[in-house]
Design an enzyme around this catalytic site. Structure first.
Site, short mmCIF file in Angstrom:
data_model
loop_
_atom_site.label_atom_id
_atom_site.label_comp_id
_atom_site.label_asym_id
_atom_site.label_seq_id
_atom_site.Cartn_x
_atom_site.Cartn_y
_atom_site.Cartn_z
N ASP A 99 0.85 -1.21 0.00
CA ASP A 99 0.00 0.00 0.00
C ASP A 99 0.88 1.25 0.00
O ASP A 99 0.69 2.17 -0.80
CB ASP A 99 -0.91 0.01 1.24
N GLU A 125 1.62 -6.41 -5.15
CA GLU A 125 1.24 -5.56 -6.28
C GLU A 125 2.44 -4.80 -6.86
O GLU A 125 2.71 -4.84 -8.05
CB GLU A 125 0.17 -4.57 -5.81
O1 TRH Z 1 4.60 -6.13 0.66
P1 TRH Z 1 3.52 -6.65 -0.20
O2 TRH Z 1 3.05 -8.00 0.11
O3 TRH Z 1 2.35 -5.65 -0.14
C1 TRH Z 1 0.99 -5.74 -0.27
C2 TRH Z 1 0.30 -5.41 0.99
O4 TRH Z 1 0.33 -6.54 1.80
C3 TRH Z 1 -1.10 -4.98 0.74
O5 TRH Z 1 -1.86 -4.92 1.91
C4 TRH Z 1 -1.76 -5.80 -0.29
O6 TRH Z 1 -3.00 -5.28 -0.52
C5 TRH Z 1 -0.93 -5.78 -1.53
O7 TRH Z 1 0.35 -6.36 -1.25
C6 TRH Z 1 -1.55 -6.48 -2.70
O8 TRH Z 1 4.03 -6.66 -1.75
P2 TRH Z 1 4.35 -5.53 -2.81
O9 TRH Z 1 3.10 -4.91 -3.31
O10 TRH Z 1 5.19 -6.17 -3.80
O11 TRH Z 1 5.17 -4.42 -2.04
C7 TRH Z 1 6.49 -4.58 -1.64
C8 TRH Z 1 7.19 -3.22 -1.64
O12 TRH Z 1 8.41 -3.32 -0.91
C9 TRH Z 1 7.56 -2.73 -3.04
O13 TRH Z 1 7.33 -1.35 -3.15
C10 TRH Z 1 9.05 -3.00 -3.13
C11 TRH Z 1 9.46 -2.78 -1.70
N1 TRH Z 1 10.74 -3.42 -1.32
C12 TRH Z 1 11.83 -2.60 -1.03
O14 TRH Z 1 11.73 -1.37 -1.13
N2 TRH Z 1 13.00 -3.19 -0.65
C13 TRH Z 1 13.16 -4.53 -0.57
O15 TRH Z 1 14.27 -5.01 -0.24
C14 TRH Z 1 12.03 -5.35 -0.89
C15 TRH Z 1 12.18 -6.86 -0.81
C16 TRH Z 1 10.84 -4.77 -1.24
#
Ligand code: TRH
Length: 384
Positions: free
Chosen positions: A17, A261
Site C-alpha cells: 500500500d 502488487e
Molecule cells: O509487501 P507486499 O506484500 O504488499 C501488499 C500489501 O500486503 C497490501 O496490503 C496488499 O494489498 C498488496 O500487497 C496487494 O508486496 P508488494 O506490493 O510487492 O510491495 C512490496 C514493496 O516493498 C515494493 O514497493 C518493493 C518494496 N521493497 C523494497 O523497497 N526493498 C526490498 O528489499 C524489498 C524486498 C521490497
C-alpha cells in the site's frame, strides 16, 4: 500555480500500500510538478522503503509533504492548502472534515484501486460514484491495457535499466553478499509470502541436477525455507534495500518470484521470467485475479505451449490452487529451467507490450487536464 494533490494511504500490512502510494507521490511531484501532500498512518512502513526519511512527521521529504492521519478519523491539516485533486489509495476512508474540504473546493476525488486484469476493473475505470454527501468520486483502475488506468512507470525507467551494466551488477552482488554471476547457475530471486511450497520447490530444484541459487528477500520467504533454524546452502538472505534500489536486484537475477502488487509490476517492467505469489484473499477471491492476469499475459508474451503448461501448474501450486505430485512438479521445473531463453524472450515481449503504452501518471495528467481543469469549478454533482 501548481496543482495541489492530496493523497491518503492506509497501511493494511506489509509494504504494497505504501509502496504504490510513495511511487505515485513521487511521480506526481517529479513528472507532473504537482504539490503533493501524502498522509500516512504508519510512517515506520514508509521508512522501511525510504530509509532516509527522518523520524517525526510532519515533514517535507524528496519534494513530498508528509502528514499523519488515522483512516476515517483524523488528518493533520495544519498549513496544508486546499486540494485541486484528492486521491484515496485503495479505497481508504477519508475523515468527514477532509471530505467537506474536497466538496467545498470542488476538487476532483479519485479512488486509486488495487491493480487487477479482471474485466470488471477495465469496465469501471473512471466510473463515477456520487456519495450521499454529494462528493463525486471516480475510480482509477490501473491495468495492463491502453484503455485501463495504466501502470506506474518512471519516464527514465528504460534508460536506467539499459545503463545498468555488468560492473554495476558485480558491485551490487558484492554489496548484497551474493556470489558473482556464474554461467551455469540460475539465480532465482524470491520475495513471497510464507508457504510450505517453497520448501518443496527447493527440494525439487536440489534434485534437478540444475545449478540454482535462491536469493531470499523478506522474512516470510526465509522462514519458509529454514529447516531447524538453518537455511539451505544455496540460499542467500538479502538485506531489505531502499525502494529506489529494488529494481537493480530484479535486473540482476534470472528468475523472479515476486508478490503483492508493486514488486509484481516491477518484475514485469524488468522483463524477467516470473512467478507471481499473489496476496491471498478470503474465499480464494485472489484466484480469479491471478487467472485473469495470466490469461492476458500468455498469448501476448507468446509463451510457448509447453512452457505455458509448466508455468501454469507451478503458479497454481504456489498460490494454493493445486497440489502437484513429484513427477509433475519436477517435470514442470525442468521444462522452465531447460528453456530459460524462450521464457526470457516471452518476458521481454510482455515488457515491450507494456512499454508501448503510456504509464499511469501520463494517463492521469491527460484525463485531469482534458476533463477537469476547467470543469471542476462547477459543483461536483453537475460534472459531465
Ligand atoms: O509487501 P507486499 O506484500 O504488499 C501488499 C500489501 O500486503 C497490501 O496490503 C496488499 O494489498 C498488496 O500487497 C496487494 O508486496 P508488494 O506490493 O510487492 O510491495 C512490496 C514493496 O516493498 C515494493 O514497493 C518493493 C518494496 N521493497 C523494497 O523497497 N526493498 C526490498 O528489499 C524489498 C524486498 C521490497
Amino acid at each position: 500555480m501548481k496543482t495541489k494533490c492530496w493523497l491518503f494511504c492506509t497501511v493494511i500490512d506489509n509494504f504494497g500500500d505504501i509502496g504504490v502510494s510513495w511511487r505515485l507521490a513521487r511521480e506526481l511531484t517529479q513528472r507532473l510538478g504537482w504539490s503533493v501532500y501524502l498522509w500516512v498512518d504508519d510512517a515506520a512502513a514508509l521508512r522501511a522503503i525510504v530509509p532516509s526519511l527522518p523520524e517525526v512527521l510532519p515533514l517535507h521529504h524528496d519534494g513530498i509533504y508528509l502528514r499523519h492521519w488515522q483512516e476515517g478519523q483524523y488528518a493533520d491539516l495544519s498549513h496544508v492548502p486546499p486540494p485541486d485533486i484528492a486521491i484515496e489509495a485503495f479505497a481508504c476512508r477519508l475523515p468527514e472534515q477532509v471530505q467537506n474540504i474536497i466538496i467545498d473546493n470542488n476538487a476532483v476525488c479519485l479512488n486509486w484501486e488495487y491493480l487487477s486484469a479482471e474485466d470488471w476493473a477495465l469496465r469501471t475505470h473512471l466510473m463515477k460514484s456520487l456519495q450521499a454527501n454529494h462528493l463525486q468520486k471516480y475510480f482509477w483502475q490501473m491495468g495492463f491495457l491502453p484503455e485501463s488506468g495504466g501502470l506506474l512507470r518512471e519516464a527514465d525507467y528504460a534508460v536506467r535499466q539499459k545503463s545498468f551494466d555488468h560492473a554495476d551488477e558485480f558491485n551490487l552482488r558484492r554489496q548484497l553478499g551474493l556470489p558473482d554471476r556464474s554461467r551455469d547457475c540460475t539465480d532465482i530471486f524470491i520475495f513471497g509470502y510464507k508457504t510450505p511450497v517453497l520448501q518443496t520447490w527447493w527440494r525439487t530444484l536440489a534434485k534437478s541436477g540444475r545449478h540454482t541459487r535462491l536469493w531470499l528477500a523478506g522474512e516470510p520467504s526465509a522462514e519458509s525455507l529454514r529447516h531447524n533454524g538453518v537455511l539451505p546452502d544455496n540460499c542467500h538472505l538479502l538485506p531489505f534495500v531502499a525502494q529506489a534500489d529494488f529494481d537493480k536486484i530484479l535486473w540482476s537475477a534470472d528468475i523472479l518470484l515476486i508478490r503483492g502488487e508493486d514488486s509484481f509490476v516491477r518484475a514485469q517492467l524488468a522483463g524477467k521470467p516470473m512467478l507471481w505469489h499473489i496476496y491471498p484473499q478470503a474465499e480464494s477471491a485472489h484466484t480469479a485475479k491471478l487467472n485473469a492476469f495470466w490469461q492476458h499475459y500468455y498469448p501476448t508474451a507468446a509463451l510457448p505451449a509447453k512452457l505455458q503448461s509448466a508455468h501454469h501448474v507451478l503458479s497454481a501450486e504456489l498460490n494454493g490452487g493445486r497440489r502437484l505430485n513429484d513427477t509433475v512438479r519436477t517435470q514442470a521445473w525442468h521444462t522452465l529451467l531447460d528453456h530459460q531463453s524462450a521464457w526470457q524472450q516471452s518476458a521481454r515481449q510482455w515488457q515491450h507490450f507494456l512499454f508501448g503504452q503510456s504509464d499511469a501518471v501520463s494517463r492521469l495528467a491527460q484525463w485531469y487536464a482534458s476533463t477537469h481543469r476547467a470543469a471542476h469549478k462547477a459543483p461536483p454533482y453537475a460534472l459531465p
